[in-house]
Design a protein around this motif. Structure first.
Motif, short mmCIF file in Angstrom:
data_model
loop_
_atom_site.label_atom_id
_atom_site.label_comp_id
_atom_site.label_asym_id
_atom_site.label_seq_id
_atom_site.Cartn_x
_atom_site.Cartn_y
_atom_site.Cartn_z
N PHE A 21 0.83 -1.20 0.00
CA PHE A 21 0.00 0.00 0.00
C PHE A 21 0.87 1.26 0.00
O PHE A 21 0.58 2.22 -0.72
CB PHE A 21 -0.92 0.01 1.22
CG PHE A 21 -1.91 1.14 1.21
CD1 PHE A 21 -3.13 1.02 0.57
CD2 PHE A 21 -1.60 2.35 1.83
CE1 PHE A 21 -4.03 2.08 0.55
CE2 PHE A 21 -2.49 3.41 1.81
CZ PHE A 21 -3.71 3.27 1.17
N LEU A 22 1.94 1.25 0.80
CA LEU A 22 2.82 2.41 0.86
C LEU A 22 3.45 2.67 -0.50
O LEU A 22 3.54 3.83 -0.94
CB LEU A 22 3.91 2.19 1.91
CG LEU A 22 4.99 3.28 2.00
CD1 LEU A 22 4.37 4.64 2.29
CD2 LEU A 22 6.02 2.92 3.07
N LYS A 23 3.88 1.63 -1.18
CA LYS A 23 4.49 1.81 -2.50
C LYS A 23 3.50 2.43 -3.48
O LYS A 23 3.86 3.29 -4.29
CB LYS A 23 4.99 0.47 -3.03
CG LYS A 23 6.22 -0.04 -2.32
CD LYS A 23 6.65 -1.37 -2.88
CE LYS A 23 7.89 -1.86 -2.18
NZ LYS A 23 8.35 -3.15 -2.72
N SER A 24 2.26 1.98 -3.42
CA SER A 24 1.23 2.54 -4.29
C SER A 24 1.01 4.02 -3.98
O SER A 24 0.89 4.86 -4.88
CB SER A 24 -0.07 1.76 -4.11
OG SER A 24 -1.12 2.34 -4.85
N LEU B 84 3.16 6.11 -2.61
CA LEU B 84 4.33 6.87 -3.04
C LEU B 84 4.31 7.10 -4.55
O LEU B 84 4.61 8.20 -5.03
CB LEU B 84 5.61 6.13 -2.64
CG LEU B 84 5.90 6.05 -1.14
CD1 LEU B 84 7.01 5.04 -0.86
CD2 LEU B 84 6.29 7.43 -0.59
N ASP B 85 3.94 6.08 -5.29
CA ASP B 85 3.88 6.19 -6.75
C ASP B 85 2.85 7.24 -7.17
O ASP B 85 3.09 8.03 -8.09
CB ASP B 85 3.53 4.83 -7.34
CG ASP B 85 3.48 4.86 -8.86
OD1 ASP B 85 4.53 5.13 -9.49
OD2 ASP B 85 2.39 4.60 -9.42
N GLN B 86 1.72 7.27 -6.48
CA GLN B 86 0.66 8.22 -6.81
C GLN B 86 1.10 9.67 -6.57
O GLN B 86 0.55 10.59 -7.18
CB GLN B 86 -0.58 7.93 -5.96
CG GLN B 86 -1.27 6.62 -6.26
CD GLN B 86 -2.32 6.28 -5.22
OE1 GLN B 86 -2.86 7.17 -4.56
NE2 GLN B 86 -2.60 5.00 -5.06
N LEU C 115 -3.57 8.94 7.65
CA LEU C 115 -2.90 10.20 7.94
C LEU C 115 -1.74 10.43 6.98
O LEU C 115 -1.53 11.54 6.47
CB LEU C 115 -2.40 10.20 9.39
CG LEU C 115 -1.70 11.47 9.88
CD1 LEU C 115 -2.63 12.68 9.75
CD2 LEU C 115 -1.25 11.29 11.33
N LEU C 116 -0.99 9.35 6.70
CA LEU C 116 0.14 9.46 5.78
C LEU C 116 -0.34 9.81 4.38
O LEU C 116 0.27 10.63 3.69
CB LEU C 116 0.91 8.14 5.75
CG LEU C 116 2.11 8.08 4.80
CD1 LEU C 116 3.18 9.09 5.22
CD2 LEU C 116 2.70 6.67 4.76
N ALA C 117 -1.44 9.19 3.95
CA ALA C 117 -1.99 9.48 2.62
C ALA C 117 -2.34 10.96 2.50
O ALA C 117 -2.07 11.60 1.48
CB ALA C 117 -3.22 8.61 2.37
N LYS C 118 -2.91 11.51 3.54
CA LYS C 118 -3.28 12.92 3.55
C LYS C 118 -2.04 13.82 3.47
O LYS C 118 -2.01 14.79 2.69
CB LYS C 118 -4.06 13.23 4.83
CG LYS C 118 -4.52 14.67 4.97
CD LYS C 118 -5.30 14.84 6.27
CE LYS C 118 -5.73 16.30 6.45
NZ LYS C 118 -6.46 16.49 7.73
N ARG C 119 -1.01 13.47 4.23
CA ARG C 119 0.19 14.31 4.25
C ARG C 119 0.99 14.20 2.96
O ARG C 119 1.48 15.20 2.43
CB ARG C 119 1.04 13.94 5.46
CG ARG C 119 0.38 14.32 6.78
CD ARG C 119 1.21 13.96 8.00
NE ARG C 119 0.51 14.37 9.22
CZ ARG C 119 0.97 14.17 10.44
NH1 ARG C 119 2.14 13.57 10.63
NH2 ARG C 119 0.28 14.57 11.49
#
Length: 444
Positions: free
Chosen positions: A348-351, A353-355, A426-430
């Motif tokens: 999920f994190l890689k996805s 980051l790619d986005q 939260l990470l996705a938002k930031r």
């Protein structure tokens, strides 16, 4: 602290402010290293009054098993255990269960008497290097396959050894073996040390590399030290006989293996690790070793060295860990299933980051077990240290790859250990607000 957030009243802190705050704290702590960095982030959270998404520290994010906690607690409450020193080589039942675990995972013969319980994998690594450095006279160099866990190399330097490195990255297969051969031909290499899966790249040496490395070690009298701290977490092996994790132990008669419960069992705070030696190595005699450790037999030297450092490993915790391994060995606990959450978080994190315009580092054909405990990435136009500071300005903490003796100065490492669902959102938002060109932190 000369910098104060009060000067930023009613304003979000600028990148410049965050960078200066970080540099000031790091400088006050004596310079940039892992320990100082973690302290710096703790201090920044206090000063800014805002919690970071902590991807910097390799902390497990799962709760230890009830089986482990219950047996550990029982041992503590039993009055005759806490006031006794532990067996200096480890609780026999624990050593036996670990040997069965190793047999199942690696497909090799392993006996309980060849397992030494240590205060975490870090002490096991220190012991292995100390023994390896004194086996043969006039061999004072250790070769590390990098990037790698920083304390490994710090320990070697503390022991007065010369440290050399080979950056894995795309140096794999025949090219890797050729470079190792060149190093060994100099005649002064005492040991070669690496982690599999690797921290931070999560790469794993394959059968060709391990088989040929074993041949070189035999030919040049070099001791292989394989750090298997993340065994069970790679997805490359399972708790049955059909799939075995690739290891030097499958190709060599002499080796040290290092194991840890910190990530595998989420027992980092209890400091239980293991040093496992092959019978051929442990029964070996060395006159050079005897001069340094008062015994020339490797097995006795291991026990003596561990005892002289810490007089054993935490006693009551060993009972809990023994029960946890027993549950894994008899099928009551599915270790792979419980740890698979890290692979999902990594994916999920890689996805994510790619986005958001980031790119993967160490992403090539040899890195087949990429969805693991760590993720390496970069951002166009920024060095690893610059990216670290920009991420700090949006409330995300990572580590630059250079900390791990990597030659890649364009990337950082993130650990997914504590990246639960709440932190992921939260990470996705930031990250969605991140820009390499922004002038101000965008809020936490």
């Amino acid at each position: 602290m000369s910098l104060a957030l009060s000067s930023q009243t009613n304003k979000l802190p600028s990148i410049d402010y965050v960078e200066k705050l970080f540099d000031s704290i790091v400088s006050a702590n004596g310079g940039f290293n892992i320990e100082g960095f973690w302290s710096a982030i703790d201090e920044m959270e206090r000063i800014l009054g805002i919690p970071y998404v902590r991807l910097d520290f390799g902390v497990p994010g799962l709760t230890p098993s009830d089986i482990c906690l219950s047996k550990h607690s029982d041992a503590l409450l039993k009055g005759d255990i806490p006031h006794h020193y532990p067996p200096y080589s480890g609780l026999p039942k624990l050593c036996c269960e670990v040997s069965v675990f190793i047999q199942n995972r690696l497909g090799i013969a392993c006996r309980g008497e060849d397992v030494f319980v240590t205060c975490g994998g870090t002490q096991a690594l220190f012991t292995a290097q100390a023994i390896g450095a004194h086996l043969v006279e006039n061999k004072h160099r250790i070769l590390f396959l990098t990037p790698t866990y920083p304390p490994m190399m710090s320990q070697a330097r503390f022991l007065g050894l010369q440290v050399d490195t080979l950056e894995l990255d795309d140096l794999r297969g025949e090219r890797l073996i050729s470079k190792i051969h060149e190093n060994f031909m100099q005649g002064d290499v005492a040991a070669i040390c690496w982690a599999s899966p690797n921290n931070p790249t999560w790469s794993v040496l394959d059968a060709y590399e391990l088989e040929n490395l074993a041949k070189l070690c035999r030919s040049y009298g070099v001791l292989p030290i394989e750090d298997l701290t993340y065994l069970g977490m790679s997805g490359a092996e399972s708790n049955n006989d059909s799939i075995h994790f690739p290891s030097i132990a499958q190709y060599s008669d002499e080796y040290f293996l290092v194991l840890s419960t910190s990530k595998m069992l989420s027992y980092a705070g209890e400091r239980i690790g293991f040093l496992i030696g092959s019978p051929a190595l442990l029964n070996r005699k060395s006159s050079n070793l005897e001069q340094a450790m008062s015994t020339g037999i490797v097995r006795r030297a291991c026990s003596s060295f561990i005892f002289n450092l810490t007089a054993g490993a935490p006693h009551s915790a060993q009972y809990g860990v023994a029960e946890a391994f027993a549950a894994i060995n008899n099928g009551m606990t599915n270790l792979d299933q419980s740890l698979s959450v890290y692979s999902r978080r990594s994916e999920f994190l890689k996805s994510l980051l790619d986005q958001n315009g980031f790119y993967p580092v160490y992403d090539h054909e040899f890195n087949q077990n990429a969805n693991g405990f760590y993720v390496c990435f970069g951002y166009p136009g920024l060095s690893g240290l610059e990216l670290l500071k920009r991420l700090l300005s949006i409330g995300v903490a990572v580590l630059p790859l250079t900390v791990f003796s990597s030659l890649r100065n364009d990337g950082v490492r993130a650990c997914v250990g504590r990246l639960d669902e709440q932190k992921i959102n939260l990470l996705a938002k930031r990250l969605g607000r991140f820009s390499g060109e922004q002038n101000y932190a965008v809020g936490f």
